[in-house]
Design an enzyme around this catalytic site. Structure first.
Site, PDB file in Angstrom:
ATOM      1  N   HIS A 172       5.780   6.192   5.309  1.00 32.98           N
ATOM      2  CA  HIS A 172       5.178   4.906   4.951  1.00 32.98           C
ATOM      3  C   HIS A 172       6.111   4.199   3.970  1.00 32.98           C
ATOM      4  O   HIS A 172       6.717   4.835   3.101  1.00 32.98           O
ATOM      5  CB  HIS A 172       3.810   5.166   4.319  1.00 32.98           C
ATOM      6  CG  HIS A 172       3.053   3.939   3.914  1.00 32.98           C
ATOM      7  ND1 HIS A 172       3.328   3.251   2.757  1.00 32.98           N
ATOM      8  CD2 HIS A 172       2.023   3.279   4.506  1.00 32.98           C
ATOM      9  CE1 HIS A 172       2.503   2.221   2.655  1.00 32.98           C
ATOM     10  NE2 HIS A 172       1.699   2.224   3.706  1.00 32.98           N
ATOM     11  N   ARG A 215       4.926   0.920   8.574  1.00 33.42           N
ATOM     12  CA  ARG A 215       5.013   2.175   9.311  1.00 33.42           C
ATOM     13  C   ARG A 215       5.418   1.880  10.753  1.00 33.42           C
ATOM     14  O   ARG A 215       5.338   0.745  11.211  1.00 33.42           O
ATOM     15  CB  ARG A 215       3.665   2.909   9.301  1.00 33.42           C
ATOM     16  CG  ARG A 215       3.218   3.422   7.951  1.00 33.42           C
ATOM     17  CD  ARG A 215       1.831   4.057   8.049  1.00 33.42           C
ATOM     18  NE  ARG A 215       0.775   3.059   8.177  1.00 33.42           N
ATOM     19  CZ  ARG A 215      -0.447   3.323   8.621  1.00 33.42           C
ATOM     20  NH1 ARG A 215      -0.757   4.541   9.043  1.00 33.42           N
ATOM     21  NH2 ARG A 215      -1.355   2.375   8.700  1.00 33.42           N
ATOM     22  N   LYS A 218       3.470  -0.621  13.490  1.00 33.34           N
ATOM     23  CA  LYS A 218       2.524  -1.450  12.756  1.00 33.34           C
ATOM     24  C   LYS A 218       3.034  -2.891  12.705  1.00 33.34           C
ATOM     25  O   LYS A 218       4.184  -3.187  13.026  1.00 33.34           O
ATOM     26  CB  LYS A 218       2.327  -0.908  11.339  1.00 33.34           C
ATOM     27  CG  LYS A 218       1.661   0.460  11.303  1.00 33.34           C
ATOM     28  CD  LYS A 218       0.227   0.393  11.825  1.00 33.34           C
ATOM     29  CE  LYS A 218      -0.464   1.738  11.741  1.00 33.34           C
ATOM     30  NZ  LYS A 218      -1.864   1.680  12.205  1.00 33.34           N
ATOM     31  N   ASP A 221       4.325  -7.260   7.461  1.00 39.61           N
ATOM     32  CA  ASP A 221       3.531  -7.631   6.286  1.00 39.61           C
ATOM     33  C   ASP A 221       4.510  -8.060   5.199  1.00 39.61           C
ATOM     34  O   ASP A 221       5.469  -7.342   4.901  1.00 39.61           O
ATOM     35  CB  ASP A 221       2.691  -6.443   5.808  1.00 39.61           C
ATOM     36  CG  ASP A 221       1.743  -6.785   4.663  1.00 39.61           C
ATOM     37  OD1 ASP A 221       2.056  -7.702   3.873  1.00 39.61           O
ATOM     38  OD2 ASP A 221       0.692  -6.136   4.543  1.00 39.61           O
ATOM     39  N   CYS A 223       4.460  -8.036   2.018  1.00 35.30           N
ATOM     40  CA  CYS A 223       4.656  -7.184   0.840  1.00 35.30           C
ATOM     41  C   CYS A 223       5.735  -6.135   1.074  1.00 35.30           C
ATOM     42  O   CYS A 223       6.387  -5.681   0.133  1.00 35.30           O
ATOM     43  CB  CYS A 223       3.347  -6.522   0.417  1.00 35.30           C
ATOM     44  SG  CYS A 223       2.761  -5.207   1.504  1.00 35.30           S
ATOM     45  N   TYR A 224       5.954  -5.753   2.353  1.00 36.91           N
ATOM     46  CA  TYR A 224       6.974  -4.740   2.628  1.00 36.91           C
ATOM     47  C   TYR A 224       8.384  -5.297   2.525  1.00 36.91           C
ATOM     48  O   TYR A 224       9.350  -4.529   2.631  1.00 36.91           O
ATOM     49  CB  TYR A 224       6.727  -4.115   4.002  1.00 36.91           C
ATOM     50  CG  TYR A 224       5.497  -3.246   4.014  1.00 36.91           C
ATOM     51  CD1 TYR A 224       5.454  -2.062   3.281  1.00 36.91           C
ATOM     52  CD2 TYR A 224       4.362  -3.627   4.720  1.00 36.91           C
ATOM     53  CE1 TYR A 224       4.321  -1.278   3.249  1.00 36.91           C
ATOM     54  CE2 TYR A 224       3.217  -2.840   4.706  1.00 36.91           C
ATOM     55  CZ  TYR A 224       3.200  -1.675   3.961  1.00 36.91           C
ATOM     56  OH  TYR A 224       2.072  -0.900   3.926  1.00 36.91           O
ATOM     57  N   ASP A 277       0.545 -12.336   3.323  1.00 38.32           N
ATOM     58  CA  ASP A 277       0.926 -11.219   4.188  1.00 38.32           C
ATOM     59  C   ASP A 277       1.626 -11.743   5.442  1.00 38.32           C
ATOM     60  O   ASP A 277       2.753 -11.380   5.763  1.00 38.32           O
ATOM     61  CB  ASP A 277      -0.359 -10.444   4.507  1.00 38.32           C
ATOM     62  CG  ASP A 277      -0.259  -9.487   5.691  1.00 38.32           C
ATOM     63  OD1 ASP A 277       0.755  -9.471   6.385  1.00 38.32           O
ATOM     64  OD2 ASP A 277      -1.240  -8.765   5.930  1.00 38.32           O
ATOM     65  N   ASP A 284      -2.751 -14.270  -2.263  1.00 38.55           N
ATOM     66  CA  ASP A 284      -3.227 -13.430  -3.357  1.00 38.55           C
ATOM     67  C   ASP A 284      -2.049 -13.107  -4.263  1.00 38.55           C
ATOM     68  O   ASP A 284      -0.883 -13.335  -3.924  1.00 38.55           O
ATOM     69  CB  ASP A 284      -3.914 -12.159  -2.840  1.00 38.55           C
ATOM     70  CG  ASP A 284      -3.000 -11.311  -1.961  1.00 38.55           C
ATOM     71  OD1 ASP A 284      -2.000 -10.801  -2.482  1.00 38.55           O
ATOM     72  OD2 ASP A 284      -3.290 -11.167  -0.763  1.00 38.55           O
ATOM     73  N   HIS A 287       0.492 -10.143  -2.914  1.00 36.56           N
ATOM     74  CA  HIS A 287       1.493 -10.552  -1.936  1.00 36.56           C
ATOM     75  C   HIS A 287       2.455 -11.592  -2.507  1.00 36.56           C
ATOM     76  O   HIS A 287       3.631 -11.624  -2.144  1.00 36.56           O
ATOM     77  CB  HIS A 287       0.815 -11.083  -0.669  1.00 36.56           C
ATOM     78  CG  HIS A 287       0.301  -9.991   0.217  1.00 36.56           C
ATOM     79  ND1 HIS A 287      -0.997  -9.528   0.145  1.00 36.56           N
ATOM     80  CD2 HIS A 287       0.919  -9.246   1.185  1.00 36.56           C
ATOM     81  CE1 HIS A 287      -1.156  -8.560   1.035  1.00 36.56           C
ATOM     82  NE2 HIS A 287      -0.023  -8.362   1.681  1.00 36.56           N
TER      83      HIS A 287
END
Length: 344
Positions: A172, A215, A218, A221, A223-224, A277, A284, A287
């Protein structure tokens, strides 16, 4: 997202009452990356609030009167590092109870090198990273606290090359960052398989969107962009130190930084401010912070200042190991290193 957000949050965020140091960190780090100045008054007010979150038994809680927990302790220390550039290191850092913090960390440690997130709590790689991060920043006796930790961290590396949250779990992005950053802080980065790790994290960048997934199989996103993206400058520096790695680029990190910037700037900006995201998701603070951190990594490669569209998109550089602006980390490290070692 302006400075007013530090004074009062809308009802929606009151559900994060146990994560208030995180809100401080996310907002402060976002403003720092945007080069948005904070007044001394705001700085001292946030420091005074974080003082209320420090627990007598050591560490910080998610809010006044709550139990100490490693996650808000990490967030509080990062926030205080940023605040040391707004106030002074003495105002922001001198009151941190390093002795109690050390004793508390000892109580959270496990024989195998892992750490519980709170007394009687769960064990995973996030707790280890948070413990190591605050211990190194606060100049605590690292060798005694983390003697078996590198071995436990390496046991979390999976057949794919990334790291799971616990031995045997799926790789992850967030856990992988925690593992790599922890090994670097402990100066044990050579104990993991860096080549397999680089391959895994490189394949997490999505070909169409340009952003990262957390991952295998998936969705992307925002944030990654930090949780995955931060591994690249770390691995870049480590591999450049290996004599056989003569082909390491001196121009860019080993991912498509322009594609990541395009995803963040074009797809992740909310029309009313903040970042998200992915398109269609609400904005938010979490993020917003980590999208900006990822943007910083993409822009500040080996040749620096590599912004797309125009220079107005440039954000400040950060230390990828801590996820905090470079000057803030350096100020906190310099201040705590000037203090005597905590007695064991």
């Amino acid at each position: 997202m302006g400075c007013v957000e530090l004074w009062g949050l809308i009802l929606h965020w009151q559900g994060l009452d146990a994560s208030r140091p995180w809100l401080c960190y996310w907002i402060l780090q976002s403003l720092k990356l945007l080069s948005e100045p904070l007044s001394h008054r705001i700085g001292t007010d946030v420091v005074e609030f974080l003082k209320l979150c420090q627990c007598k038994e050591g560490g910080f809680a998610g809010g006044p009167g709550q139990d100490a927990h490693l996650a808000p302790t990490y967030a509080a220390m990062n926030a205080l590092a940023i605040l040391s550039t707004v106030t002074t290191p003495e105002e922001a850092l001198a009151w941190v109870d390093r002795t109690a913090l050390y004793q508390w960390l000892k109580r959270l440690s496990c024989e195998d090198g892992a750490f519980r997130l709170h007394e009687g709590g769960e064990v995973d790689i996030r707790g280890v990273y948070c413990a190591v991060s605050v211990a190194v920043m606060a100049n605590l006796p690292v060798d005694c606290l983390f003697a078996n930790t590198p071995t436990w961290i390496v046991s979390c590396q999976t057949y794919e090359g990334g790291f799971g949250g616990y031995p045997g779990l799926e790789a992850h992005g967030g856990y992988t960052f925690c593992a790599l950053a922890t090994l670097v802080l402990l100066q044990k980065e050579d104990e993991c398989d860096q080549d397999r790790l680089l391959r895994w994290v490189a394949f997490r960048q999505m070909k169409v969107e340009g952003g990262f997934q957390g991952r295998t199989n998936k969705l992307v996103d925002g944030c990654y962009s930090f949780w995955q993206g931060a591994s690249f400058p770390i691995l870049h520096c480590l591999m450049a130190q290996r004599s056989q790695q003569t082909a390491i680029s001196k121009q860019c990190w080993l991912f498509d930084s322009e594609a990541l910037q395009e995803y963040l700037v074009i797809c992740c900006q909310h029309g009313k401010g903040g970042l998200i995201d992915k398109p269609g998701k609400p904005r938010d603070y979490y993020h917003t912070c980590y999208c900006l951190c990822g943007l910083s990594i993409a822009q500040n490669g080996p040749k620096r200042n590599d912004a797309i569209v125009c220079d107005a998109n440039l954000v400040e550089s950060l230390n990828p190991v801590w996820g905090v602006s470079i000057d803030a980390v350096n100020m906190a490290l310099d201040y705590f290193s000037s203090l005597p070692l905590v007695e064991q």
